[in-house]
Write an enzyme that holds these catalytic residues in place. Sequence first.
Site, PDB file in Angstrom:
ATOM      1  N   LYS A 170       0.831  -1.208   0.000  1.00 24.48           N
ATOM      2  CA  LYS A 170       0.000   0.000   0.000  1.00 24.48           C
ATOM      3  C   LYS A 170       0.866   1.260   0.000  1.00 24.48           C
ATOM      4  CE  LYS A 170      -3.481   2.754   0.085  1.00 24.48           C
ATOM      5  NZ  LYS A 170      -4.473   2.838   1.152  1.00 24.48           N
ATOM      6  N   LYS A 238       0.984  11.893   5.053  1.00 23.27           N
ATOM      7  CA  LYS A 238       1.285  10.869   6.063  1.00 23.27           C
ATOM      8  C   LYS A 238       1.766   9.578   5.413  1.00 23.27           C
ATOM      9  CE  LYS A 238      -1.764   8.122   7.223  1.00 23.27           C
ATOM     10  NZ  LYS A 238      -2.234   6.745   6.865  1.00 23.27           N
TER      11      LYS A 238
END
Length: 322
Positions: A170, A238
């Site tokens: 991911k 992030k």
Amino acid sequence: MRIGFIGLGTMGRPIVARLLRAGYAVVVHNRSRGAVEWAVSQGAVAADSPAAVGGAADVVMTSLPYPETVETVYFGPGGVREGARPGQIWVDLSTIAPAHAEAFYGRAKELGVFFLDAPVSGGPMGAEAGTLTIMVGGDAEAFERVRPVLAAFGRMIVHLGGPGKGSAVKLINNLLVAVHTVALSEAFVLGAKAGVDPAVLHAVLKASTGHSFMIDRTIDLIQDRDFAPRFSIALLHKDVRLALQFAEAMDVPLALGAQAQAHLVRAMAEGHGGEDVAALIRPLERTAGVSVVRGERAGGGTKADGAGAVGAEAPYAGRESG
């Protein structure tokens, strides 16, 4: 199986809706009461804490913004662990670092619980359509047990190996999301400055080697000035930060990733952190003195964001987040 679900945000809501439509009994918890009331109206049962979710469910799923939040929900005071029992499966759909996933896996194992890191890609529209890509790390036994549950909202469901492997893939995906979004932003701003109709530029790129999914995902949003946060710049920042830290730990330089992160930092500094990643183009537009918008044909004088703009009709593409 009774499913517990914590985190009814942009992704959590449509996933819960898919689970309910698939016939699963779903117990939910969320900090925002309004989201819980919505879920109850759809057929879910409310729980007053993560611990209560843990005590009521066979499988606990979480969709949360930050690794720290994931840790608190599972292991903090009133966390899922307080209601856990051996054999239970925890499935975290959040984007966290592989090191976080490995640590959570180890702590869950001490309780006799399976932890799967199972981040998703495809955005809210993919969740609504049940077409998410789901990248899973953890024990194969637990994965096979929850595969039918994941199939309620995912199309491509891949077990990638042990704990942390789903999170690693991911982060790689979202690293590319950042790089591609910066690249397409530069390309379309350059086209606007050169007087090229952005809709025509998109059509040409779609049939050429420079095309990418992120162009299709983003260009309509840019032209329509629709920066509602399907996937915010702050969250992508992030994710790229986690990817850079992950790569540094393995001595892999990410030069383009670092440059993309600089663009994210600039966009946040200029007030766009809460907007969709499509808004990465806005600082570049201001620097170049143009805006990529719908309106008059290339060379026209439409104004947007305080700059001269060129644009065209003819929408393309979907609007899923990365």
